[in-house]
Scaffold this motif. Structure first.
Motif, mmCIF file in Angstrom:
data_model
loop_
_atom_site.group_PDB
_atom_site.id
_atom_site.type_symbol
_atom_site.label_atom_id
_atom_site.label_comp_id
_atom_site.label_asym_id
_atom_site.label_seq_id
_atom_site.Cartn_x
_atom_site.Cartn_y
_atom_site.Cartn_z
ATOM 1 N N GLY A 70 0.842 -1.188 0.000
ATOM 2 C CA GLY A 70 0.000 0.000 0.000
ATOM 3 C C GLY A 70 0.876 1.237 0.000
ATOM 4 O O GLY A 70 1.816 1.345 -0.787
ATOM 5 N N ASP A 71 0.641 2.135 0.923
ATOM 6 C CA ASP A 71 1.402 3.376 1.061
ATOM 7 C C ASP A 71 2.629 3.097 1.933
ATOM 8 O O ASP A 71 2.511 2.991 3.157
ATOM 9 C CB ASP A 71 0.511 4.449 1.683
ATOM 10 C CG ASP A 71 1.193 5.793 1.827
ATOM 11 O OD1 ASP A 71 2.425 5.887 1.624
ATOM 12 O OD2 ASP A 71 0.481 6.764 2.168
ATOM 13 N N THR A 72 3.791 3.018 1.302
ATOM 14 C CA THR A 72 5.015 2.656 2.029
ATOM 15 C C THR A 72 5.525 3.775 2.935
ATOM 16 O O THR A 72 6.439 3.536 3.728
ATOM 17 C CB THR A 72 6.128 2.227 1.056
ATOM 18 O OG1 THR A 72 6.373 3.295 0.132
ATOM 19 C CG2 THR A 72 5.729 0.971 0.288
ATOM 20 N N SER A 73 4.930 4.954 2.862
ATOM 21 C CA SER A 73 5.364 6.039 3.750
ATOM 22 C C SER A 73 4.665 5.972 5.115
ATOM 23 O O SER A 73 5.055 6.691 6.032
ATOM 24 C CB SER A 73 5.099 7.401 3.104
ATOM 25 O OG SER A 73 3.703 7.653 3.019
ATOM 26 N N ARG A 74 3.670 5.126 5.234
ATOM 27 C CA ARG A 74 2.951 4.995 6.510
ATOM 28 C C ARG A 74 3.737 4.117 7.473
ATOM 29 O O ARG A 74 4.560 3.311 7.072
ATOM 30 C CB ARG A 74 1.573 4.374 6.272
ATOM 31 C CG ARG A 74 0.647 5.255 5.470
ATOM 32 C CD ARG A 74 -0.648 4.552 5.129
ATOM 33 N NE ARG A 74 -1.442 4.322 6.332
ATOM 34 C CZ ARG A 74 -2.513 3.542 6.365
ATOM 35 N NH1 ARG A 74 -2.912 2.898 5.285
ATOM 36 N NH2 ARG A 74 -3.187 3.376 7.494
ATOM 37 N N SER A 75 3.442 4.279 8.752
ATOM 38 C CA SER A 75 4.046 3.406 9.761
ATOM 39 C C SER A 75 2.964 2.983 10.738
ATOM 40 O O SER A 75 1.921 3.617 10.846
ATOM 41 C CB SER A 75 5.189 4.112 10.497
ATOM 42 O OG SER A 75 4.707 5.251 11.177
ATOM 43 N N GLY A 76 3.224 1.886 11.398
ATOM 44 C CA GLY A 76 2.268 1.361 12.361
ATOM 45 C C GLY A 76 1.838 -0.044 11.976
ATOM 46 O O GLY A 76 2.415 -0.665 11.086
#
Length: 123
Positions: A70-76
């Motif tokens: 998905g969005d690789t800039s997200r974390s968690g």
């Protein structure tokens, strides 16, 4: 296609309607749950249901596995019940649940890796 979230809850889906009915039953469990779809050709798709976001794993008949991107800039993390335990999945794997369901529909028909999802090989 064999469909299950626990080995004790396995069912066979012989049509798209039966697959979607199975999905509805899983969503009614009330918590995000990983579902295993085993195609007759030995391939498997694992899909998270019951949340606005999903994660997917695709397994080839030789055991090679891939996960959704998905969005690789997200974390968690996202949490889904997987068999009998709560598992955490990197939020970077998350895609909209509706896209994941479309991927499962494609897999049901073709038995191959769905092309509507970005995949990354597992190590």
């Amino acid at each position: 296609m064999k469909c299950y979230w626990t080995e004790q809850e396995a069912t066979l889906a012989a049509s798209m309607d039966e697959l979607l009915e199975f999905f509805a039953d899983v969503k009614n469990i009330g918590h995000p749950t990983m579902v295993f779809l085993e195609h007759d050709n030995g391939r498997m798709l694992v899909i998270g249901l019951g949340s606005s976001e999903s994660v997917l794993t695709f397994v080839e008949s030789d055991g090679a596995s891939f996960h959704s991107v998905g969005d690789t800039s997200r974390s968690g993390v996202l949490r889904f019940w997987c068999r009998d335990q709560l598992d955490e999945f990197m939020v970077q794997m998350a895609i909209p649940e509706s896209l994941a369901i479309d991927a499962a529909r494609s897999f049901f028909v073709s038995g191959v890796m769905p092309s509507n999802v970005i995949w990354e090989a597992d190590w």
